[in-house]
Motif scaffolding. Structure first.
Motif, PDB file in Angstrom:
ATOM      1  N   VAL A  24       7.884 -26.641 -12.148  1.00  0.00           N
ATOM      2  CA  VAL A  24       7.987 -25.546 -11.188  1.00  0.00           C
ATOM      3  C   VAL A  24       7.204 -25.903  -9.929  1.00  0.00           C
ATOM      4  N   LYS A  25       7.439 -25.138  -8.873  1.00  0.00           N
ATOM      5  CA  LYS A  25       6.679 -25.278  -7.630  1.00  0.00           C
ATOM      6  C   LYS A  25       6.246 -23.898  -7.203  1.00  0.00           C
ATOM      7  N   GLY A  71       1.610 -28.658  -5.206  1.00  0.00           N
ATOM      8  CA  GLY A  71       2.202 -27.379  -5.582  1.00  0.00           C
ATOM      9  C   GLY A  71       3.114 -27.426  -6.793  1.00  0.00           C
ATOM     10  N   PHE A  72       3.280 -28.605  -7.391  1.00  0.00           N
ATOM     11  CA  PHE A  72       4.140 -28.735  -8.567  1.00  0.00           C
ATOM     12  C   PHE A  72       3.308 -28.612  -9.841  1.00  0.00           C
ATOM     13  N   LYS A  73       3.908 -27.996 -10.852  1.00  0.00           N
ATOM     14  CA  LYS A  73       3.283 -27.853 -12.178  1.00  0.00           C
ATOM     15  C   LYS A  73       4.319 -28.158 -13.241  1.00  0.00           C
ATOM     16  N   ARG A  74       3.821 -28.611 -14.399  1.00  0.00           N
ATOM     17  CA  ARG A  74       4.699 -28.799 -15.551  1.00  0.00           C
ATOM     18  C   ARG A  74       4.177 -27.962 -16.699  1.00  0.00           C
ATOM     19  N   TYR A  75       5.063 -27.179 -17.299  1.00  0.00           N
ATOM     20  CA  TYR A  75       4.747 -26.422 -18.501  1.00  0.00           C
ATOM     21  C   TYR A  75       5.338 -27.163 -19.694  1.00  0.00           C
ATOM     22  N   THR A  76       4.552 -27.266 -20.765  1.00  0.00           N
ATOM     23  CA  THR A  76       5.041 -27.841 -22.019  1.00  0.00           C
ATOM     24  C   THR A  76       4.637 -26.916 -23.155  1.00  0.00           C
ATOM     25  N   GLU A  89       6.708 -18.474  -8.950  1.00  0.00           N
ATOM     26  CA  GLU A  89       7.035 -19.898  -9.045  1.00  0.00           C
ATOM     27  C   GLU A  89       8.554 -20.095  -9.062  1.00  0.00           C
ATOM     28  N   LYS A  90       8.982 -21.226  -8.540  1.00  0.00           N
ATOM     29  CA  LYS A  90      10.398 -21.579  -8.505  1.00  0.00           C
ATOM     30  C   LYS A  90      10.640 -22.716  -9.492  1.00  0.00           C
ATOM     31  N   VAL A  91      11.640 -22.552 -10.366  1.00  0.00           N
ATOM     32  CA  VAL A  91      11.955 -23.613 -11.318  1.00  0.00           C
ATOM     33  C   VAL A  91      12.639 -24.765 -10.584  1.00  0.00           C
ATOM     34  N   ILE A  92      12.263 -25.982 -10.958  1.00  0.00           N
ATOM     35  CA  ILE A  92      12.809 -27.191 -10.337  1.00  0.00           C
ATOM     36  C   ILE A  92      13.679 -27.953 -11.326  1.00  0.00           C
ATOM     37  N   SER A  93      13.118 -28.244 -12.503  1.00  0.00           N
ATOM     38  CA  SER A  93      13.867 -28.983 -13.516  1.00  0.00           C
ATOM     39  C   SER A  93      13.299 -28.689 -14.893  1.00  0.00           C
ATOM     40  N   ALA A  94      14.054 -29.072 -15.899  1.00  0.00           N
ATOM     41  CA  ALA A  94      13.627 -28.893 -17.282  1.00  0.00           C
ATOM     42  C   ALA A  94      14.193 -30.038 -18.104  1.00  0.00           C
ATOM     43  N   GLY A  95      13.579 -30.248 -19.259  1.00  0.00           N
ATOM     44  CA  GLY A  95      14.057 -31.297 -20.141  1.00  0.00           C
ATOM     45  C   GLY A  95      13.541 -31.084 -21.541  1.00  0.00           C
ATOM     46  N   TYR A  96      13.856 -32.036 -22.407  1.00  0.00           N
ATOM     47  CA  TYR A  96      13.478 -31.896 -23.807  1.00  0.00           C
ATOM     48  C   TYR A  96      13.319 -33.262 -24.452  1.00  0.00           C
ATOM     49  N   LEU A  97      12.563 -33.264 -25.545  1.00  0.00           N
ATOM     50  CA  LEU A  97      12.403 -34.421 -26.420  1.00  0.00           C
ATOM     51  C   LEU A  97      12.718 -33.943 -27.829  1.00  0.00           C
ATOM     52  N   THR A  98      13.166 -34.854 -28.694  1.00  0.00           N
ATOM     53  CA  THR A  98      13.450 -34.472 -30.073  1.00  0.00           C
ATOM     54  C   THR A  98      12.673 -35.345 -31.042  1.00  0.00           C
ATOM     55  N   ASP A  99      12.451 -34.813 -32.219  1.00  0.00           N
ATOM     56  CA  ASP A  99      11.818 -35.552 -33.304  1.00  0.00           C
ATOM     57  C   ASP A  99      12.569 -35.222 -34.581  1.00  0.00           C
ATOM     58  N   PHE A 148       5.447 -19.080 -19.743  1.00  0.00           N
ATOM     59  CA  PHE A 148       4.232 -19.740 -19.278  1.00  0.00           C
ATOM     60  C   PHE A 148       2.999 -19.300 -20.058  1.00  0.00           C
ATOM     61  N   GLN A 149       2.997 -18.105 -20.627  1.00  0.00           N
ATOM     62  CA  GLN A 149       1.818 -17.587 -21.312  1.00  0.00           C
ATOM     63  C   GLN A 149       1.463 -18.362 -22.570  1.00  0.00           C
ATOM     64  N   ASN A 150       2.452 -18.984 -23.209  1.00  0.00           N
ATOM     65  CA  ASN A 150       2.146 -19.761 -24.419  1.00  0.00           C
ATOM     66  C   ASN A 150       2.414 -21.245 -24.218  1.00  0.00           C
ATOM     67  N   ALA A 151       2.313 -21.697 -22.970  1.00  0.00           N
ATOM     68  CA  ALA A 151       2.556 -23.102 -22.633  1.00  0.00           C
ATOM     69  C   ALA A 151       1.282 -23.768 -22.133  1.00  0.00           C
ATOM     70  N   SER A 152       1.247 -25.082 -22.257  1.00  0.00           N
ATOM     71  CA  SER A 152       0.206 -25.885 -21.602  1.00  0.00           C
ATOM     72  C   SER A 152       0.673 -26.147 -20.178  1.00  0.00           C
ATOM     73  N   GLU A 153      -0.279 -26.206 -19.274  1.00  0.00           N
ATOM     74  CA  GLU A 153       0.051 -26.357 -17.857  1.00  0.00           C
ATOM     75  C   GLU A 153      -0.583 -27.631 -17.319  1.00  0.00           C
ATOM     76  N   ASP A 154       0.216 -28.470 -16.650  1.00  0.00           N
ATOM     77  CA  ASP A 154      -0.273 -29.695 -16.014  1.00  0.00           C
ATOM     78  C   ASP A 154      -0.039 -29.603 -14.522  1.00  0.00           C
ATOM     79  N   ASP A 155      -1.111 -29.808 -13.737  1.00  0.00           N
ATOM     80  CA  ASP A 155      -0.991 -29.817 -12.284  1.00  0.00           C
ATOM     81  C   ASP A 155      -0.449 -31.182 -11.870  1.00  0.00           C
ATOM     82  N   LEU A 156       0.714 -31.198 -11.231  1.00  0.00           N
ATOM     83  CA  LEU A 156       1.340 -32.449 -10.796  1.00  0.00           C
ATOM     84  C   LEU A 156       1.059 -32.760  -9.335  1.00  0.00           C
ATOM     85  N   GLY A 157       0.323 -31.882  -8.654  1.00  0.00           N
ATOM     86  CA  GLY A 157      -0.019 -32.091  -7.250  1.00  0.00           C
ATOM     87  C   GLY A 157       1.035 -31.526  -6.305  1.00  0.00           C
TER      88      GLY A 157
END
Length: 126
Positions: free
Chosen positions: A124-125, A48-53, A76-86, A37-46
């Motif tokens: 995460v939540k 109590g949910f957050k997304r780190y990228t 925080e509790k992890v909920i899901s994860a995913g990925y994109l490729t280029d 989380f320290q080197n990630a961007s954080e998006d508040d999803l509302g």
């Protein structure tokens, strides 16, 4: 090259990978990448949910297996994860799951004939 076939107005992926002749027990992960989380961007999803990228992608070589360890705050509790490729190519999730309440593991296999940049995300939540 990918193949898609129309079924009931939807396109379905029909280029399935050939199974490896190597037994699963003999396959090994080529390397591990730790992202937190320290080197990630954080998006508040509302609610109590957050997304780190992580803005910088991780280069995954062709035919490489990589274990990604995505770590959130301890509370925080992890909920899901995913990925994109280029570019978009044949890369497969071998396994994805929580290792600890705040750590998600994503193991990917690059089955493409080219190296790829992989961009991961973690929900995460609190």
């Amino acid at each position: 090259m990918s193949n898609f076939s129309p079924v009931n107005g939807w396109l379905h992926y029909t280029n399935h990978p050939q199974p490896s002749s190597e037994p699963l027990s003999r396959r090994k992960v080529d390397r591990r990448v730790d992202l937190n989380f320290q080197n990630a961007s954080e998006d508040d999803l509302g609610q109590g949910f957050k997304r780190y990228t992580w803005s910088s992608g991780v280069r995954v070589s062709r035919n490489e297996y990589v274990d990604f360890r995505l770590e959130a705050h301890r509370n925080e509790k992890v909920i899901s994860a995913g990925y994109l490729t280029d570019p978009i190519e044949n890369i497969y999730s071998v396994q994805t799951g929580p290792r600890h309440s705040n750590v998600m593991i994503v193991t990917l296999h690059n089955a493409a004939t080219v190296d790829l940049e992989v961009y991961l995300w973690l929900v995460v939540k609190d």
